[in-house]
Design a protein around this motif. Sequence first.
Motif, short mmCIF file in Angstrom:
data_model
loop_
_atom_site.label_atom_id
_atom_site.label_comp_id
_atom_site.label_asym_id
_atom_site.label_seq_id
_atom_site.Cartn_x
_atom_site.Cartn_y
_atom_site.Cartn_z
N ASN A 30 0.85 -1.40 -0.02
CA ASN A 30 0.02 -0.13 0.07
C ASN A 30 0.71 1.27 -0.15
OD1 ASN A 30 0.82 -0.35 2.45
ND2 ASN A 30 -0.93 0.38 3.55
N ASN A 31 2.28 1.14 0.08
CA ASN A 31 2.94 2.37 0.01
C ASN A 31 3.62 2.44 -1.18
OD1 ASN A 31 2.37 3.23 2.57
ND2 ASN A 31 3.91 1.88 3.54
N ASN A 32 3.33 1.73 -2.30
CA ASN A 32 4.17 1.71 -3.43
C ASN A 32 3.33 1.53 -4.66
OD1 ASN A 32 7.29 0.78 -3.34
ND2 ASN A 32 6.20 -0.14 -1.49
N ASP A 33 3.62 2.73 -5.77
CA ASP A 33 3.04 2.43 -7.00
C ASP A 33 3.32 1.16 -7.63
OD1 ASP A 33 3.94 5.98 -7.82
OD2 ASP A 33 2.63 5.25 -6.46
N SER A 52 -1.12 4.43 -8.98
CA SER A 52 -0.59 4.96 -7.93
C SER A 52 -0.87 4.03 -6.49
CB SER A 52 -0.79 6.43 -7.68
OG SER A 52 -2.15 6.62 -7.52
N LYS A 53 -0.05 4.62 -5.68
CA LYS A 53 -0.21 3.72 -4.22
C LYS A 53 -1.87 3.78 -3.82
CE LYS A 53 2.32 7.08 -1.67
NZ LYS A 53 3.19 7.36 -0.64
N ASP A 54 -2.31 4.94 -3.86
CA ASP A 54 -3.75 5.13 -3.48
C ASP A 54 -4.73 5.06 -4.37
OD1 ASP A 54 -3.50 8.75 -3.28
OD2 ASP A 54 -3.16 7.40 -4.90
N ARG A 72 -6.81 -1.93 -7.99
CA ARG A 72 -5.77 -2.60 -6.81
C ARG A 72 -6.80 -2.67 -5.49
NH1 ARG A 72 -0.73 0.74 -5.79
NH2 ARG A 72 -0.25 -0.33 -4.14
N ASN A 74 -5.66 -2.53 -1.57
CA ASN A 74 -4.45 -2.59 -0.73
C ASN A 74 -4.72 -3.30 0.46
OD1 ASN A 74 -3.05 -1.13 -2.38
ND2 ASN A 74 -3.66 0.93 -1.39
N ASN A 77 -3.60 -6.70 -0.70
CA ASN A 77 -2.13 -6.83 -1.31
C ASN A 77 -2.38 -7.25 -2.65
OD1 ASN A 77 -0.98 -5.70 0.92
ND2 ASN A 77 0.46 -7.48 1.20
N SER A 98 6.74 -3.48 -8.94
CA SER A 98 6.92 -2.10 -8.60
C SER A 98 7.95 -1.37 -9.43
CB SER A 98 7.11 -2.03 -7.00
OG SER A 98 8.26 -2.71 -6.87
#
Length: 117
Positions: A30-33, A52-54, A72, A74, A77, A98
């Motif tokens: 969740n912290n990575n594009d 993007s991550k969000d 995605r 998150n 995962n 990633s």
Amino acid sequence: QVQFVESGGGLVQAGGSLTLSCTASEFSFNNNDMGWYRQAPGKAREIVAAISKDATNRNYVDSVKGRFTISRDNAKNQMYLQMNNLEPADTAVYYCNSPLGVRAGSWGQGTQVTVTT
């Protein structure tokens, strides 16, 4: 060790649909594009879609715009690629990764997508 496992590929006729899934482990998902990539026989690997991550930003290569959708979850995962109106030119091995993994040259086994006429 970071691991991405791709699934959902298969054999489909032109005009058909497939949904690919990517599951990440040992990774701060969740912290990575993230992105989906593909490599057709005899061709270089190319990026198909990125998120993007969000999930607020999504980008696509021109050849799949309007046909593919990246998403995605998150909490799970997981990342997905919904592919509609598939064309023979979409035939390739599809990978998720990633930006860090790409720079490190670390790739999973991928999932084969074959589109027939």
